[in-house]
Design a protein around this motif. Sequence first.
Motif, PDB file in Angstrom:
ATOM      1  N   ILE A  96       0.822  -1.216   0.000  1.00 53.54           N
ATOM      2  CA  ILE A  96       0.000   0.000   0.000  1.00 53.54           C
ATOM      3  C   ILE A  96       0.857   1.269   0.000  1.00 53.54           C
ATOM      4  CG2 ILE A  96      -1.668   1.347   1.341  1.00 53.54           C
ATOM      5  CD1 ILE A  96      -3.152  -1.282   1.866  1.00 53.54           C
ATOM      6  N   PRO A  97       1.973   1.315   0.742  1.00 49.02           N
ATOM      7  CA  PRO A  97       2.811   2.522   0.675  1.00 49.02           C
ATOM      8  C   PRO A  97       3.309   2.833  -0.742  1.00 49.02           C
ATOM      9  CG  PRO A  97       3.429   1.212   2.569  1.00 49.02           C
ATOM     10  CD  PRO A  97       2.461   0.389   1.761  1.00 49.02           C
ATOM     11  N   ILE A  98       3.454   1.830  -1.585  1.00 52.97           N
ATOM     12  CA  ILE A  98       3.900   2.052  -2.960  1.00 52.97           C
ATOM     13  C   ILE A  98       2.867   2.879  -3.721  1.00 52.97           C
ATOM     14  CG2 ILE A  98       4.396   0.900  -5.162  1.00 52.97           C
ATOM     15  CD1 ILE A  98       5.621  -1.403  -3.461  1.00 52.97           C
ATOM     16  N   ALA A  99       1.585   2.621  -3.471  1.00 54.82           N
ATOM     17  CA  ALA A  99       0.523   3.370  -4.147  1.00 54.82           C
ATOM     18  C   ALA A  99       0.586   4.859  -3.794  1.00 54.82           C
ATOM     19  CB  ALA A  99      -0.847   2.802  -3.782  1.00 54.82           C
ATOM     20  N   PHE A 100       0.940   5.145  -2.537  1.00 50.05           N
ATOM     21  CA  PHE A 100       0.965   6.535  -2.073  1.00 50.05           C
ATOM     22  C   PHE A 100       2.357   7.158  -2.112  1.00 50.05           C
ATOM     23  CE2 PHE A 100      -2.710   4.563   0.019  1.00 50.05           C
ATOM     24  CZ  PHE A 100      -3.704   5.380  -0.483  1.00 50.05           C
ATOM     25  N   GLY A 101       3.377   6.328  -2.306  1.00 53.26           N
ATOM     26  CA  GLY A 101       4.740   6.842  -2.358  1.00 53.26           C
ATOM     27  C   GLY A 101       5.264   7.333  -1.025  1.00 53.26           C
ATOM     28  N   SER A 113      11.777   2.415  -9.121  1.00 57.68           N
ATOM     29  CA  SER A 113      12.008   3.500 -10.084  1.00 57.68           C
ATOM     30  C   SER A 113      10.856   4.513 -10.061  1.00 57.68           C
ATOM     31  CB  SER A 113      12.207   2.942 -11.488  1.00 57.68           C
ATOM     32  OG  SER A 113      11.072   2.205 -11.879  1.00 57.68           O
ATOM     33  N   ASN A 114       9.645   4.055  -9.741  1.00 58.79           N
ATOM     34  CA  ASN A 114       8.549   5.000  -9.555  1.00 58.79           C
ATOM     35  C   ASN A 114       7.517   4.399  -8.619  1.00 58.79           C
ATOM     36  OD1 ASN A 114       6.305   3.702 -10.958  1.00 58.79           O
ATOM     37  ND2 ASN A 114       7.363   4.162 -12.859  1.00 58.79           N
ATOM     38  N   TYR A 115       6.686   5.273  -8.085  1.00 59.82           N
ATOM     39  CA  TYR A 115       5.627   4.868  -7.178  1.00 59.82           C
ATOM     40  C   TYR A 115       4.300   5.323  -7.761  1.00 59.82           C
ATOM     41  CZ  TYR A 115       9.271   3.955  -3.786  1.00 59.82           C
ATOM     42  OH  TYR A 115      10.365   3.444  -3.139  1.00 59.82           O
ATOM     43  N   GLY A 116       3.213   4.755  -7.280  1.00 54.36           N
ATOM     44  CA  GLY A 116       1.892   5.135  -7.739  1.00 54.36           C
ATOM     45  C   GLY A 116       1.032   3.906  -7.968  1.00 54.36           C
ATOM     46  N   VAL A 117      -0.125   4.128  -8.546  1.00 51.90           N
ATOM     47  CA  VAL A 117      -1.125   3.073  -8.710  1.00 51.90           C
ATOM     48  C   VAL A 117      -0.600   1.918  -9.553  1.00 51.90           C
ATOM     49  CG1 VAL A 117      -3.410   2.544  -9.659  1.00 51.90           C
ATOM     50  CG2 VAL A 117      -3.052   4.648  -8.362  1.00 51.90           C
ATOM     51  N   TRP A 118       0.079   2.208 -10.666  1.00 55.54           N
ATOM     52  CA  TRP A 118       0.527   1.132 -11.544  1.00 55.54           C
ATOM     53  C   TRP A 118       1.682   0.354 -10.937  1.00 55.54           C
ATOM     54  CZ3 TRP A 118      -3.054  -0.443 -14.372  1.00 55.54           C
ATOM     55  CH2 TRP A 118      -3.973   0.436 -14.941  1.00 55.54           C
ATOM     56  N   GLU A 123       3.343  -4.627  -8.101  1.00 54.36           N
ATOM     57  CA  GLU A 123       3.982  -5.202  -6.917  1.00 54.36           C
ATOM     58  C   GLU A 123       3.034  -6.070  -6.084  1.00 54.36           C
ATOM     59  OE1 GLU A 123       7.211  -5.057  -5.976  1.00 54.36           O
ATOM     60  OE2 GLU A 123       7.678  -3.961  -7.817  1.00 54.36           O
ATOM     61  N   VAL A 124       1.737  -5.790  -6.110  1.00 58.16           N
ATOM     62  CA  VAL A 124       0.784  -6.489  -5.239  1.00 58.16           C
ATOM     63  C   VAL A 124       0.232  -7.766  -5.867  1.00 58.16           C
ATOM     64  CG1 VAL A 124      -1.405  -5.376  -5.935  1.00 58.16           C
ATOM     65  CG2 VAL A 124      -1.036  -6.011  -3.533  1.00 58.16           C
ATOM     66  N   ARG A 125       0.528  -8.034  -7.143  1.00 55.97           N
ATOM     67  CA  ARG A 125      -0.143  -9.115  -7.862  1.00 55.97           C
ATOM     68  C   ARG A 125      -0.012 -10.478  -7.187  1.00 55.97           C
ATOM     69  NH1 ARG A 125       4.668  -8.169  -9.924  1.00 55.97           N
ATOM     70  NH2 ARG A 125       5.897  -9.829 -10.851  1.00 55.97           N
ATOM     71  N   THR A 126       1.180 -10.877  -6.775  1.00 59.08           N
ATOM     72  CA  THR A 126       1.348 -12.187  -6.142  1.00 59.08           C
ATOM     73  C   THR A 126       0.719 -12.205  -4.754  1.00 59.08           C
ATOM     74  OG1 THR A 126       3.400 -12.513  -7.357  1.00 59.08           O
ATOM     75  CG2 THR A 126       3.026 -13.944  -5.464  1.00 59.08           C
ATOM     76  N   ASP A 127       0.926 -11.137  -4.002  1.00 53.36           N
ATOM     77  CA  ASP A 127       0.351 -11.060  -2.653  1.00 53.36           C
ATOM     78  C   ASP A 127      -1.176 -11.163  -2.719  1.00 53.36           C
ATOM     79  OD1 ASP A 127       2.992  -9.956  -2.637  1.00 53.36           O
ATOM     80  OD2 ASP A 127       2.606  -9.119  -0.667  1.00 53.36           O
ATOM     81  N   LEU A 128      -1.759 -10.460  -3.673  1.00 51.33           N
ATOM     82  CA  LEU A 128      -3.215 -10.492  -3.814  1.00 51.33           C
ATOM     83  C   LEU A 128      -3.701 -11.879  -4.240  1.00 51.33           C
ATOM     84  CD1 LEU A 128      -5.780  -8.850  -3.596  1.00 51.33           C
ATOM     85  CD2 LEU A 128      -5.458  -8.126  -5.960  1.00 51.33           C
TER      86      LEU A 128
END
Length: 155
Positions: A96-101, A113-118, A123-128
Motif C-alpha cells: 500500500i505505501p507504494i501506491a501513495f509513495g 524507479s517510480n511509485y503510484g497506482v501502476w 507489486e501487489v499481484r502475487t500477494d493479492l
Amino acid sequence: MFKKKVSTDISKTTIIIRLMVGAVFLSEGIQKFLFPTIRGVGRFEKMGFSNPDIWGNLVGVCEILCGLLLLFGLFTRVAALGMLINMTVAIIITKIPIAFGESFRPFNLRELSNYGVWSFAHEVRTDLAMWMGSLFLIIKGGGFWSLDKNMYKIK
C-alpha cells in the motif's frame, strides 16, 4: 466417541488452488532461511521491523508449516487463515505505501524507479493472488483430496 466429520467442500478441483497456495507459501518460507539477507531477517531489518530476527524467522516458520498443511489438506482452514493474516500484513506494510509513495513509520519503502497506482498493481499481484487463494480455502476447506476430508471431531 468419533461422531462428525470436519466439514469441507467435496469438490475434486479444490486441490488445484490448495496445491498452488501451499507450494508458494512453502517455497517463500524456505527462502527466508536460504536467503536471509534478501528474503528473511535482512529484509525485515531493511523494512524497519524491531527485532527483525524474531519476525523474519517467525514468518518463515509459519509459511513453511502452513504451506505443508495446505499441501496435505490438513487443518486447511486454520492454515489458510494464518496465511490470510500474513498476506494482509504484507500488503499493508509493503505494498500500500507504494501506491501513495510514502512509508508507514517505522516501515520503509523499497527503492523503486517510480511509485503510484501502476507500480502498486504490479507489486501487489502475487500477494493479492495468495490472499484470494487463502480466502477461497477458508471458505471451501481442503476439498475431496485432502486429509481434512477424513478427519473426525471427538464428541
